[in-house]
Design an enzyme around this catalytic site. Structure first.
Site, PDB file in Angstrom:
ATOM      1  N   GLU A 135      -3.150 -35.765  54.729  1.00  0.00           N
ATOM      2  CA  GLU A 135      -3.714 -35.603  53.398  1.00  0.00           C
ATOM      3  C   GLU A 135      -4.619 -36.751  52.947  1.00  0.00           C
ATOM      4  OE1 GLU A 135      -3.473 -32.887  51.787  1.00  0.00           O
ATOM      5  OE2 GLU A 135      -1.979 -31.891  53.023  1.00  0.00           O
ATOM      6  N   SER A 192       5.878  18.943  33.999  1.00  0.00           N
ATOM      7  CA  SER A 192       5.497  19.464  32.680  1.00  0.00           C
ATOM      8  C   SER A 192       5.348  18.404  31.601  1.00  0.00           C
ATOM      9  CB  SER A 192       6.507  20.518  32.222  1.00  0.00           C
ATOM     10  OG  SER A 192       6.346  21.703  32.966  1.00  0.00           O
TER      11      SER A 192
END
Length: 776
Positions: free
Chosen positions: A120, A404
């Site tokens: 890093e 429905s």
């Protein structure tokens, strides 16, 4: 005299010679070269601009730095997990935080520190938190490709600051943020030792699978503490923070190995290990030592986690669409979750005190929405799902027909809105064949009732009148009405969708909520506020849009009250004594070519969606694999959706006032056969059909109710209705067909109780024919 003249001539000669030497000619003094003068001016301007730029940059840097958030030791040492709160501000989830094992610097292996630094920030021990040399070097390395993809422009200290106090959203990556990040990195480097900074970083980074910190990662991936890991395993952990999901050695071993080897190369290049050590570690399998089981990363108790699973999954999905990173963002997420309602519905569908479920494989999806703002207050994605976390959320799946429950949305709602149908509109329940096909449409009882009112057709859930009504409305207007209720479809809808839409319980609850509040649609949402690590609050709400007139909403509501209260209503099992409510049933039967494999009356899906003025609740029930032997909803079991609704709404009603809907001024009340009916003011009868020759090839003219010159209806006897012309009969009219609802199939790609993500999203009709089976 001659001597003086001689001296004067001599002086003149010398001066002339001097001028010649200075100018190179006798033409007078030579001026400096123009090119040199221009170069000096340009150089001066460049230097001046550079100095001004540096001064401006420094001024801007310090200006931004003054408004930088404060950073404390607590912020540096805390985890970066996402915290989720319910509507009362109580934490319901902290992704990964509770299982983080904090490790002190003295217990962190030197090899891990060296691996992290080499990967890093190679100049970590030399820089002051910000490294100009690193920034330039990183830029050059990235251009030349010599960085091995390891080094960026930010130092390890800057990364720690970003994880501790700033939002990780892409929209927040501004010059101001970078300046503040650099300023805070300088302060952190000044106030804390390098070992402390490294300790904070190693304990804060996200390591995938809900894990924060490398000590926790060591326990999760290897079942050991950091001190017990070898060089290969430590290098693996050091390389994961850049992309923890892709570098998961369990899931993506090839990518993980490549990343681990790059870390080992970086360590060798940084002279913290030898090339021989790096080679030996590279020869070790990336899967060596991996644990076969993992400690859970859930934050709450197992019970709470299961209760909120579906809701929480949808929260994270919503955050993702808003651009938030829930793994490294350190977010505070405030939701609309009513934890009491969530627990109640969970108990209803998972316990044995309320509903008698046929088996543990019988499934449920349900959503509760506040009609007045669109807030999703509770959501259930399944029942008896075992230990699966974030599995299939059946509350938002869209590959099962709504049957429905689509009728108010696509048929009768548009009929009132666009054609001014009254509640007593005469509609025909007579033999019907889908235009252009030989498919006949039937009701659940295979009977015809002739001409009946729209109200009766709705509360008895008759299919043929619904489809005839949709014919009169037209697909285009019906689709427009659905769009206003937040529903869009990839394919053009057809008549068949009038008795079955492929929508979710979340969509349907939000759509019915518009009936409840007088016609305004609110897009359903779960997240009300997000606070990022830098303290910024982002508030969210749904802006209501008028989806229908108040008249349409009121008249639909009045008709749907009868679904539960009329003796022939299809939803009597959902009735709650004394409560003002309305709703609609939906059952989706098997296609003709499969119907003989299940008992008569068996269905694939059973729905109930209902509402009060305070809450809208939609419930789906059925099996994940509805075509597997025994995985049908029997006739008696179709009421389970109604029962779940009833117990849910009974609880919700106890938390709110019970008030009826008020008739708007745009609706006129009348009496028909001793019953109260309604029509849109000024339209006591129906209008002429504007699509005499429909797009389906049939001539269909609506009737008009008899009314006097003053506009008031005087009779509702069948003899007063004009006969509606029948749709053109098709060849093979005697061939039995069903309501031709459609589905994508039975499997859905899932085994029983399979809770994997459902990727199927069928927005409109496909080809499999099903039949609606609503009955009383």
């Amino acid at each position: 005299m001659s001597s003086n003249n001689s001296s004067r001539e001599t002086r003149m000669s010398r001066n002339a010679e001097r001028r010649v030497n200075q100018t190179g000619n006798t033409g007078g003094p030579k001026r400096p070269h123009n090119g040199w003068r221009t170069f000096r001016r340009v150089l001066f301007i460049i230097i001046a601009i550079g100095v001004l730029g540096i001064l401006f940059g420094a001024g801007l840097f310090f200006f931004y730095a003054q408004s930088a958030p404060k950073i404390s030791q607590s912020a540096l040492s805390s985890d970066a997990s996402t915290r989720v709160y319910d509507a009362n501000g109580t934490v319901i989830s902290r992704l990964g935080a509770q299982n983080r094992s904090y490790v002190k610097s003295k217990n962190i292996p030197a090899a891990l520190k060296q691996a992290v630094v080499s990967t890093e920030d190679r100049r970590f021990y030399k820089n002051s938190g910000v490294d100009p040399i690193r920034i330039v070097g990183a830029a050059l390395a990235n251009v030349t490709g010599s960085s091995l993809g390891m080094q960026g422009g930010s130092t390890l200290t800057q990364q720690l600051v970003k994880l501790s106090v700033f939002s990780t959203a892409a929209s927040d990556r501004t010059l101001k943020r970078k300046a503040q990040e650099a300023w805070l990195a300088l302060k952190v480097d000044h106030n804390y030792s390098k070992d402390q900074i490294l300790e904070y970083y190693i304990n804060k980074v996200y390591m995938g699978n809900g894990v924060y910190g490398m000590q926790t990662a060591a326990q999760y991936y290897y079942g050991k503490n950091l001190k017990a890991l070898d060089l290969s395993q430590l290098a693996m952990l050091a390389g994961m923070p850049q992309s923890p999901t892709n570098y998961d050695p369990t899931t993506y071993p090839a990518l993980a190995k490549k990343r681990r080897d790059l870390v080992l190369d970086a360590m060798a290049k940084n002279n913290v290990i030898t090339s021989a050590q790096a080679a030996q570690a590279k020869a070790t399998s990336v899967k060596a030592g991996l644990a076969t089981t993992h400690k859970s990363t859930a934050t709450a108790s197992a019970k709470t986690t299961k209760v909120i699973d579906a809701y929480l999954k949808q929260v994270y999905a919503e955050l993702k669409t808003k651009g938030y990173n829930t793994t490294t963002g350190g977010l505070k997420v405030y939701t609309n979750l009513d934890m009491g309602a969530q627990r109640k519905v969970y108990d209803i569908v998972n316990g044995g005190s309320y509903v008698n479920f046929p088996s543990s494989k019988f499934q449920v999806g349900s959503t509760i929405v506040d009609p007045n703002n669109g807030k999703v207050v509770a959501m259930i994605g399944g029942r008896k799902t075992g230990n699966v976390t974030f599995g299939l959320n059946r509350a938002v799946q869209t590959d099962r027909s709504s049957a429905s429950t689509a009728k108010p949305l696509m048929d009768y709602g548009p009929a009132i809105e666009y054609l001014n149908y009254p509640t007593y509109e005469p509609v025909k329940d007579t033999a019907f064949t889908y235009p252009g096909t030989d498919k006949n449409l039937y009701d659940w009882d295979k009977q015809y009732q002739g001409t009946i009112t729209m109200r009766k057709a709705l509360y008895e859930s008759r299919n043929i009148p619904a489809i005839r009504t949709l014919q009169n409305v037209g697909i285009k207007k019906a689709t427009t009405f659905l769009n206003g209720l937040g529903m869009s479809f990839d394919k053009t809808l057809t008549l068949q969708n009038g008795i079955g839409l492929y929508i979710s319980t979340e969509q349907e609850a939000a759509a019915y909520a518009a009936f409840a509040n007088g016609g305004t649609y609110y897009k359903p949402y779960l997240v009300s506020k997000v606070v990022t690590q830098d303290g910024k609050a982002h508030n969210y709400a749904s802006t209501g849009k008028k989806a229908m007139s108040a008249a349409t909403a009121f008249m639909l509501t009045d008709m749907m009250k009868d679904v539960m209260t009329n003796e022939n209503g299809s939803g009597r099992s959902a009735a709650i004594s004394g409560l003002y409510q309305a709703g609609k049933t939906g059952t989706d039967s098997y296609p003709d070519d499969y119907a003989d494999k299940v008992p008569d009356g068996a269905t694939m899906d059973s729905w109930f969606t209902g509402y009060t003025k305070n809450y809208a609740v939609s419930v789906w029930t059925g099996y994940d694999k509805q075509f597997q032997t025994g995985h049908y909803v029997s006739e008696s079991e179709t009421t389970i959706a109604q029962e779940i609704y009833k117990y849910t709404m009974s609880y919700m009603a106890s938390k709110s006032t019970n008030t009826d809907w008020t008739k708007p001024s745009t609706v006129t009340e009348t009496r028909q056969n001793g019953k109260t009916e309604y029509y849109v003011t000024g339209h006591p009868g129906t209008v002429s059909d504007t699509t005499a020759t429909s797009q389906y090839g049939s001539t269909n003219t609506t009737s008009s109710s008899a009314y006097s010159t003053n506009g008031q209806v005087t009779t509702n006897s069948s003899s007063s209705y004009r006969t509606e012309s029948s749709t053109t009969s098709q060849s093979s009219a005697s061939k039995e067909s069903s309501s031709t609802e459609q589905t994508t199939g039975g499997n859905n790609g899932h085994d029983d109780n399979d809770n994997s993500t459902n990727s199927t999203d069928t927005s409109s009709a496909t080809t499999t024919q099903n039949k609606d089976n609503d009955k009383d």
